[in-house]
Design a protein around this motif. Structure first.
Motif, PDB file in Angstrom:
ATOM      1  N   GLY A 117      53.367 107.316  80.072  1.00 37.14           N
ATOM      2  CA  GLY A 117      51.962 106.951  80.141  1.00 37.14           C
ATOM      3  C   GLY A 117      51.287 107.542  78.931  1.00 37.14           C
ATOM      4  N   PRO A 118      49.974 107.523  78.933  1.00 38.75           N
ATOM      5  CA  PRO A 118      49.261 107.968  77.739  1.00 38.75           C
ATOM      6  C   PRO A 118      49.573 109.416  77.343  1.00 38.75           C
ATOM      7  CG  PRO A 118      47.769 107.555  79.597  1.00 38.75           C
ATOM      8  CD  PRO A 118      49.086 107.036  79.982  1.00 38.75           C
TER       9      PRO A 118
ATOM     10  N   ARG B 217      46.504  84.581  90.921  1.00 39.93           N
ATOM     11  CA  ARG B 217      45.832  85.871  90.799  1.00 39.93           C
ATOM     12  C   ARG B 217      44.491  85.678  90.071  1.00 39.93           C
ATOM     13  NH1 ARG B 217      49.713  90.158  88.519  1.00 39.93           N
ATOM     14  NH2 ARG B 217      50.570  90.050  90.605  1.00 39.93           N
TER      15      ARG B 217
ATOM     16  N   LEU C 285      41.741  92.140  95.429  1.00 40.64           N
ATOM     17  CA  LEU C 285      42.340  91.296  94.398  1.00 40.64           C
ATOM     18  C   LEU C 285      43.798  91.676  94.218  1.00 40.64           C
ATOM     19  CD1 LEU C 285      39.584  91.190  91.656  1.00 40.64           C
ATOM     20  CD2 LEU C 285      39.970  89.647  93.549  1.00 40.64           C
TER      21      LEU C 285
ATOM     22  N   LEU D 292      52.006 103.025  78.248  1.00 38.25           N
ATOM     23  CA  LEU D 292      51.226 102.848  79.469  1.00 38.25           C
ATOM     24  C   LEU D 292      52.015 103.131  80.745  1.00 38.25           C
ATOM     25  CD1 LEU D 292      49.700  99.409  78.470  1.00 38.25           C
ATOM     26  CD2 LEU D 292      48.528 101.594  78.380  1.00 38.25           C
ATOM     27  N   GLY D 293      53.324 103.291  80.623  1.00 41.64           N
ATOM     28  CA  GLY D 293      54.129 103.467  81.823  1.00 41.64           C
ATOM     29  C   GLY D 293      54.365 102.161  82.551  1.00 41.64           C
ATOM     30  N   ILE D 294      54.171 101.028  81.852  1.00 44.47           N
ATOM     31  CA  ILE D 294      54.399  99.725  82.468  1.00 44.47           C
ATOM     32  C   ILE D 294      55.687  99.148  81.890  1.00 44.47           C
ATOM     33  CG2 ILE D 294      53.485  97.383  82.738  1.00 44.47           C
ATOM     34  CD1 ILE D 294      50.701  98.562  82.195  1.00 44.47           C
ATOM     35  N   PRO D 295      56.687  98.880  82.721  1.00 49.91           N
ATOM     36  CA  PRO D 295      57.928  98.352  82.164  1.00 49.91           C
ATOM     37  C   PRO D 295      57.750  96.922  81.662  1.00 49.91           C
ATOM     38  CG  PRO D 295      58.050  98.430  84.552  1.00 49.91           C
ATOM     39  CD  PRO D 295      56.744  99.048  84.173  1.00 49.91           C
TER      40      PRO D 295
ATOM     41  N   GLN E 120      38.803  95.242  85.084  1.00 52.10           N
ATOM     42  CA  GLN E 120      38.846  94.103  86.000  1.00 52.10           C
ATOM     43  C   GLN E 120      38.822  94.563  87.459  1.00 52.10           C
ATOM     44  OE1 GLN E 120      42.406  93.016  84.237  1.00 52.10           O
ATOM     45  NE2 GLN E 120      41.334  92.661  82.337  1.00 52.10           N
TER      46      GLN E 120
ATOM     47  N   TYR F 110      47.191 110.629  85.186  1.00 51.28           N
ATOM     48  CA  TYR F 110      46.050 109.902  84.636  1.00 51.28           C
ATOM     49  C   TYR F 110      44.758 110.705  84.721  1.00 51.28           C
ATOM     50  CZ  TYR F 110      48.827 105.829  83.701  1.00 51.28           C
ATOM     51  OH  TYR F 110      49.759 104.982  83.160  1.00 51.28           O
TER      52      TYR F 110
ATOM     53  N   LEU G 170      45.575  95.710  77.428  1.00 47.65           N
ATOM     54  CA  LEU G 170      44.607  96.086  78.453  1.00 47.65           C
ATOM     55  C   LEU G 170      43.488  95.064  78.570  1.00 47.65           C
ATOM     56  CD1 LEU G 170      44.238  99.918  77.955  1.00 47.65           C
ATOM     57  CD2 LEU G 170      45.405  98.696  79.766  1.00 47.65           C
ATOM     58  N   LYS G 171      43.214  94.380  77.467  1.00 47.60           N
ATOM     59  CA  LYS G 171      42.118  93.412  77.468  1.00 47.60           C
ATOM     60  C   LYS G 171      42.536  92.096  78.125  1.00 47.60           C
ATOM     61  CE  LYS G 171      39.302  95.879  74.661  1.00 47.60           C
ATOM     62  NZ  LYS G 171      40.186  97.001  74.506  1.00 47.60           N
ATOM     63  N   LEU G 172      43.848  91.877  78.224  1.00 43.74           N
ATOM     64  CA  LEU G 172      44.309  90.602  78.788  1.00 43.74           C
ATOM     65  C   LEU G 172      44.204  90.618  80.301  1.00 43.74           C
ATOM     66  CD1 LEU G 172      47.506  89.822  76.701  1.00 43.74           C
ATOM     67  CD2 LEU G 172      45.198  88.964  76.379  1.00 43.74           C
ATOM     68  N   SER G 173      43.773  89.510  80.862  1.00 41.12           N
ATOM     69  CA  SER G 173      43.646  89.413  82.310  1.00 41.12           C
ATOM     70  C   SER G 173      44.589  88.303  82.778  1.00 41.12           C
ATOM     71  CB  SER G 173      42.213  89.065  82.660  1.00 41.12           C
ATOM     72  OG  SER G 173      41.958  87.754  82.217  1.00 41.12           O
TER      73      SER G 173
ATOM     74  N   TYR H  80      40.504  86.400  91.190  1.00 36.74           N
ATOM     75  CA  TYR H  80      39.559  87.182  90.386  1.00 36.74           C
ATOM     76  C   TYR H  80      38.247  86.419  90.220  1.00 36.74           C
ATOM     77  CZ  TYR H  80      42.664  90.949  88.833  1.00 36.74           C
ATOM     78  OH  TYR H  80      43.467  92.054  88.768  1.00 36.74           O
TER      79      TYR H  80
ATOM     80  N   ALA I 198      51.817  99.956  88.201  1.00 38.69           N
ATOM     81  CA  ALA I 198      51.573 100.075  86.770  1.00 38.69           C
ATOM     82  C   ALA I 198      50.611  98.989  86.282  1.00 38.69           C
ATOM     83  CB  ALA I 198      52.895 100.005  86.022  1.00 38.69           C
TER      84      ALA I 198
ATOM     85  N   ALA J 191      46.619  99.243  84.526  1.00 40.63           N
ATOM     86  CA  ALA J 191      46.138  98.531  83.348  1.00 40.63           C
ATOM     87  C   ALA J 191      44.857  97.779  83.665  1.00 40.63           C
ATOM     88  CB  ALA J 191      47.219  97.580  82.839  1.00 40.63           C
TER      89      ALA J 191
END
Lengths: 498, 318
Positions: free
Chosen positions: A342-343, A450, B179, A319-322, B195, B209, A138-141, A454, B185, B189
């Motif tokens: 997900g959570p 991307r 953005l 997280l429900g992210i594949p 962000q 959620y 989650l911290k990675l952008s 940002y 999904a 995140a």
């Protein structure tokens, strides 16, 4: 180990579930072993079947196919020099030469054991540290993602060490080919020449089938290579136990690479094996042996691609992210039953989550056992006369290139790349940089662009964000290191010839 | 003798062909392919498969789903446009069809296709992180009007989420930073990671959620509240005319005969009374959204023009 033990117990106590996971693993291994049919194809085909089962039973079948499909890829890679799935591309580079030198059993045994280690290890990570890793994600952008991609891209220099010019040319060709289709951000059509099918970009599977399967079959047939003498005897594990000790660091490193790449959304075993292979070569004491049957290369590729399984499951479950294309399908399999990963999944469906853990571990064991049982049988493929074997492979390649997108245009992609592969062989251009560039190029572009949206166009965050800065430093180090080693290699060559 | 046999076989061959022609008059008599403009495993695919399953029961012939996600659905549309208008090749798509055309990704207008029926709707929400100070859509609008271009909305460039954010900016007359944050999904995140300030999420995902206590829904972009989440207020009831549903629509190739359209559409209409069908849709976060062929045609045209207007206003028209 309590959680995993409970999970295993839960699966074993349900005979129907065991039958399903066994069935899944067998189907998966077959799909993995047959060039062109992948874990993704297998899971996609079986997905509608699971709609009629309850979610746990459905998962049993799908996870069996997933693990089997990723594991089985090394069989064709070893015996035919054709990756069974994109997850085993790098396995071809060393397992095929080793089996051509008459040691298919050793190569297969390493593949089976390495696959097992990767799956089991990553399952253990999934069970015990999934939430921790998920929070890091989650911290990675996009900044970190793009520097990471850049870092991985510098590995092209490693793969290209012996032939810097040709290798880099091949890498950049891959990046260029990867830019065909709809641009990732901004959605502009690029290099499609007005052809609708090209707006989808080139299909990786069709490309690989062309470069490896069709090219290999045509060239072998034209050259009429004699059938190699093979040693079919299986003694003990098939390889020295000491090899695991010798490769301990290689295995751990490849495992971590696989786990991490599998875990990053959108990447999977197909990328993990190439990166792990390039890293293994880069840090090996004998990089010159790579590509000529070095067991290290097989360990790296096969441990990492299976480690990507557990890696990909982490963001999917938490997280429900594949994490890759197969977990995207698994997500669909859960969704149709109204379960949204997900959570909340851990809290609402502890039984399901537990059985997924157990199923992954069981599948790893089943695949190991099946591979060892088949060890005497598989190499016999090598003794089949070519005029029987090759037409079958040819048909399967066509089926495979069609099946991934249900689109006949992909035949042409496959045939075109068979030709490209032959021309590259003649020009002595290595293939691996091209494939790495093809996979990484679009990912780097997407994340870079991307990130720039940002930061409103500023490049500064790449240096000011600590993780991104560290990754950039690693990339620079890796490049400098490659240049130095490249020079040394050339000096050595020059010294030899003088 | 041999010649006689050969001519006999030829006659049989020709007859067998004409037999199949006679057979074709009674639609449906063989497998119907539904081209789904999304990859296997996603929500669109799931809904396409449910429709296929129930159509099979209604029509008594196999109905199979063929996934062609390439080019953001352009490939599936192309396959359908070039198919024979015999009712055996259909297309399952949603608002993306219009987005694709107006942003220049695919050159043939979806109005060329024969609309058969809308089948199911997915309601979209505008959501924010639980920690955000905004409680209602109005809070967001007031804040964003005072701080133009300050808040970030996560969307996927050139996809339906992009147009949802444009619809929001258009209706509320605010400026947001748009953005690109990839698929749903990934956006979740990025929202969690701080962000992004706002994202679009389907009602199904948002419900989970919100329940997990990590997200707040500001508005559902529809005229009526979603039966799956009656607690979520709509944008319309808060005074903002933002209607943006993903309406799943079944199309046929250009020139599909009316009789065939009627057969399929009537079969779908019957499903309203089928609790099993409705339950399956609800499980994947979709709601009943059937329209008959005439209404579908009007609906498709209306959507087409709405997306076209947004594309033009925000300079995306190609």
């Amino acid at each position: 180990m309590l959680v995993l033990a409970q999970a295993l117990q839960m699966v074993i106590q349900q005979p129907f579930m065991m039958v399903l996971v066994l069935m899944g693993a067998v189907i998966g291994l077959v799909f993995g072993a047959i060039p062109g049919l992948t874990a993704t194809t297998g899971v996609a085909l079986a997905l509608p079947l699971t709609f009629a089962l309850n979610p746990e039973m459905g998962m049993a079948l799908l996870i069996g196919i997933y693990v089997g499909g990723i594991s089985g890829g090394f069989i064709a890679a070893t015996l035919l020099g054709i990756p069974g799935t994109p997850a085993s591309i790098a396995t071809c580079f060393d397992a095929y030469p080793l089996s051509q030198q008459g040691q298919p059993v050793k190569a297969l045994a390493i593949g089976a054991t390495a696959s097992f280690m990767g799956t089991l290890g990553s399952t253990i990570c999934l069970v015990y540290i999934a939430p921790i890793i998920a929070n890091i994600a989650l911290k990675l952008s996009p900044f970190e993602y793009s520097t990471l991609m850049f870092c991985a891209l510098t590995l092209i220099a490693t793969l290209a060490r012996e032939e810097p010019f040709r290798g880099l040319a091949s890498g950049f060709l891959g990046i260029l080919l990867g830019s065909i289709g709809i641009a990732p951000i901004g959605s502009t059509l690029r290099f499609t020449f007005g052809l609708v099918p090209l707006s989808a970009g080139l299909n990786l599977l069709a490309m690989i089938l062309g470069i490896f399967a069709i090219k290999q079959i045509s060239v072998d047939y034209a050259e009429d290579k004699p059938i190699p003498l093979v040693d079919l005897e299986v003694k003990g594990l098939g390889f020295r136990l000491g090899e695991i000790v010798d490769n301990a660091w290689n295995i751990v490193r490849s495992f971590l690479i696989g786990l991490w790449i599998g875990f990053l959304p959108g990447m999977g075993a197909g990328l993990a094996n190439l990166i792990a292979y390039a890293q293994a070569k880069s840090s090996s004491k004998h990089p010159e042996k790579f590509g000529k049957g070095a067991p290290e290369g097989i360990w790296a590729s096969e441990v990492s691609n299976n480690a990507a399984i557990g890696g990909a499951m982490i963001p999917m479950l938490t997280l429900g992210i594949p994490g890759d294309s197969v977990t995207a399908l698994l997500l669909g399999g859960l969704m149709i039953h109204g379960l949204i990963p997900g959570p909340l999944l851990y809290i609402k469906q502890p039984r399901l989550v537990n059985s997924i853990f157990g199923l992954l571990a069981i599948s790893a064991v089943i695949c190991l056992v099946l591979c060892y049982l088949g060890m005497r049988l598989f190499p016999r493929v090598l003794t089949i006369p070519r005029h029987y074997l090759y037409p079958v492979l040819m048909v399967l390649s066509f089926v495979g290139s069609f099946a991934s997108n249900n689109y006949s245009f992909d035949f042409w992609i496959m045939l075109l790349f068979a030709l490209v592969g032959m021309l590259m062989d003649m020009a002595k251009m290595p293939m691996s940089p091209m494939i790495l560039g093809f996979i990484l190029g679009p990912m780097l572009e997407e994340n870079l662009r991307r990130a720039l949206t940002y930061s409103a166009g500023s490049w500064l965050p790449f240096i000011t964000r600590p993780v991104s800065a560290v990754l950039l430093a690693i990339a620079v180090f890796s490049l400098v290191n490659s240049v130095i080693k490249m020079r040394r290699h050339q000096a050595l060559q020059a010294g030899k010839s003088a | 003798m041999r010649r006689l046999l050969a001519s006999l076989l030829t006659v049989i061959l020709i007859l067998s062909f004409s037999w199949s022609l006679v057979g074709a008059a009674e639609y449906p008599s063989s497998t119907i392919k539904i081209m789904v403009a999304a990859k296997a495993g996603g929500a669109t695919d799931a809904s396409g498969r449910i429709v296929a399953q129930f159509l099979r029961e209604q029509l008594g012939v196999p109905v199979v789903v063929v996934n062609q996600e390439g080019g953001g659905g352009a490939v599936a549309t192309d396959s359908t446009i070039n198919a024979k208008p015999d009712g055996y090749t259909l297309l399952y798509d949603h608002v993306n069809a219009h987005v694709r055309y107006h942003t220049g990704l695919y050159g043939v207008s979806p109005l060329e296709l024969t609309p058969i029926a809308t089948t199911a709707a997915v309601n979209q929400t505008i959501a924010t992180d639980k920690a955000s100070p905004w409680q209602t859509l109005d809070d967001l609008v007031q804040d964003a009007r005072a701080n133009p271009k300050k808040y970030a909305f996560g969307m996927q460039t050139g996809a339906s989420s992009h147009f949802l954010s444009l619809a929001l900016m258009d209706a509320a007359d605010i400026e947001l930073r748009l953005l690109d944050a990839g698929f749903e999904a990934d956006k979740l995140a990025a929202l969690r990671g701080g962000q992004l300030n706002l994202i679009q999420a389907t009602v199904g995902a948002a419900r989970e959620y919100v329940e997990a206590g990590i997200m707040r829904v500001l508005a559902v972009c529809a005229t009526e509240r979603d039966p799956l989440a009656p607690d979520f207020p709509t944008a319309v009831e808060q005074g903002y005319d933002i209607v943006f549903q993903s309406m799943h629509t079944l199309y046929g190739p250009p020139g599909l005969p009316d009789e065939i359209v009627k057969v399929i559409s009537d079969a779908l209409a019957k499903l309203e009374d089928d609790p099993e069908y409705i339950e399956k849709l609800h499980k994947i976060g979709h709601v009943w959204g059937y329209r008959n062929p005439e209404d579908t045609k009007a609906f498709v045209r209306n959507e087409f023009e709405r997306i076209g207007r947004l594309a033009e206003k925000f300079g995306l028209k190609k």
